[in-house]
Design an enzyme around this catalytic site. Structure first.
Site, PDB file in Angstrom:
ATOM      1  N   ASP A  47      -2.699   0.821   7.289  1.00 16.75           N
ATOM      2  CA  ASP A  47      -1.878   0.708   6.072  1.00 16.75           C
ATOM      3  C   ASP A  47      -1.487  -0.742   5.844  1.00 16.75           C
ATOM      4  O   ASP A  47      -1.395  -1.220   4.717  1.00 16.75           O
ATOM      5  CB  ASP A  47      -0.570   1.512   6.174  1.00 16.75           C
TER       6      ASP A  47
ATOM      7  N   GLU B 275      -0.882  -1.311  -4.916  1.00 16.64           N
ATOM      8  CA  GLU B 275      -2.108  -0.554  -5.166  1.00 16.64           C
ATOM      9  C   GLU B 275      -1.816   0.519  -6.211  1.00 16.64           C
ATOM     10  O   GLU B 275      -0.866   1.290  -6.110  1.00 16.64           O
ATOM     11  CB  GLU B 275      -2.635   0.086  -3.876  1.00 16.64           C
TER      12      GLU B 275
ATOM     13  N   ASP C 190       0.881  -1.165   0.000  1.00 21.20           N
ATOM     14  CA  ASP C 190       0.000   0.000   0.000  1.00 21.20           C
ATOM     15  C   ASP C 190       0.919   1.215   0.000  1.00 21.20           C
ATOM     16  O   ASP C 190       1.452   1.594   1.041  1.00 21.20           O
ATOM     17  CB  ASP C 190      -0.886  -0.017   1.252  1.00 21.20           C
TER      18      ASP C 190
END
Lengths: 192, 192
Positions: free
Chosen positions: B140, B67, B6
């Site tokens: 996260d 991501e 992420d």
């Protein structure tokens, strides 16, 4: 020695100059590092990183000067441009070489005295400042030289030592004064 | 083994999972790689790169799943986020590890069957799919696990081998079908 980078994912301009006494500039090298638009993003970044790292290894500059990327720019390319700039920053940081970021406006102001100078005017001044007989090509390479020159002519030195003021061109003096005004108003925002 | 990222310049979530037979998932590792917001941009990128490269070295994943960053996101942080994603891509590409990019919507669809699922719902499903007794923290890290799971549950496998269809959860089947419809309409856009 200053290595300038005009970041881009497809074409990344690299320009190397030497800034001697009295801000005398000499041309050392110019090139474009490319990546194949048909490759995947990770392999493109690897190609840009490898190309930039090789240039930094070859010239061992004192500073890597990179054009600052803004989020407002073209949405289709801005992330790739930012990532290419990131590759340049990483390659420099891994070798303990200081990085400076300069905006296109700073670069135009430093080189022509006009923050909104056109491309042709910039290329002519880059050629004149580096004693080149022809305009530097391709355009990405000229921009990379401009970002390197911008760092060499940045007003910090002028502000540090008053005696250097007399060696400044009118454009440099104008920029130094504009920067001084801006810094008084908003605090220094150089470096990053 | 799949390592999910992420991306973020201040906090970069890392989640590692194993995807076994019948898409059975197991939790391997979760952590957050950080950089100091007071450091210069180049040194922050170096810290993120070093942290991510160390994780990739440690777990030697088959795929790094990241991501995908969009230019429409928060203008103040989007360039740093894109650069952090670039560090992950570079660290993977340097080790010949394939990179997959997945959108948050793909991740939500793969894990909950709803592309607009809320954070709590996602965290609960991540915990359930990985047989964790508590919700993964910090957030996260949970997102990084989700991006790894998304890659493990991606419909490609389901589309390749019909016999796997029966092992899909309803959410997975729904996503596979939605992806199939989307791919028919617009061509496959996985990978990059």
């Amino acid at each position: 020695m200053i290595l300038g980078v005009d970041p881009g994912l497809t074409r990344c301009g690299v320009g190397v100059i030497e800034a001697g006494a009295n801000r005398r500039l000499s041309f050392i090298h110019v090139d474009v590092v490319r990546s194949d638009p048909h490759m995947s993003q990770d392999l493109r970044l690897l190609a840009i990183y490898n190309g930039l790292a090789a240039k930094i290894e070859e010239f061992a500059p004192d500073t890597v000067s990179i054009e600052r990327v803004f989020a407002q720019e073209n949405r289709n390319t801005v992330l790739g441009t930012a990532q290419a700039a990131g590759m340049a920053m990483l390659a420099a940081a891994q070798r303990n070489i200081p990085v400076a970021l300069h905006t296109p406006t700073e670069s135009k102001m430093a080189i022509t005295g006009n923050g909104k100078a056109g491309k042709i005017q910039m290329e002519r001044m880059v050629a004149r400042l580096l004693n080149l007989n022809t305009l530097p090509t391709p355009a990405d390479a000229a921009d990379a030289l401009a970002i390197a020159i911008c760092h060499a002519l940045r007003p910090a030195g002028a502000l540090e030592g008053g005696e250097r003021e007399q060696h400044l061109t009118p454009a440099q003096r104008q920029w130094a004064q504009a920067a001084q005004r801006a810094n008084h108003g908003r605090g220094v925002k150089r470096g990053m």
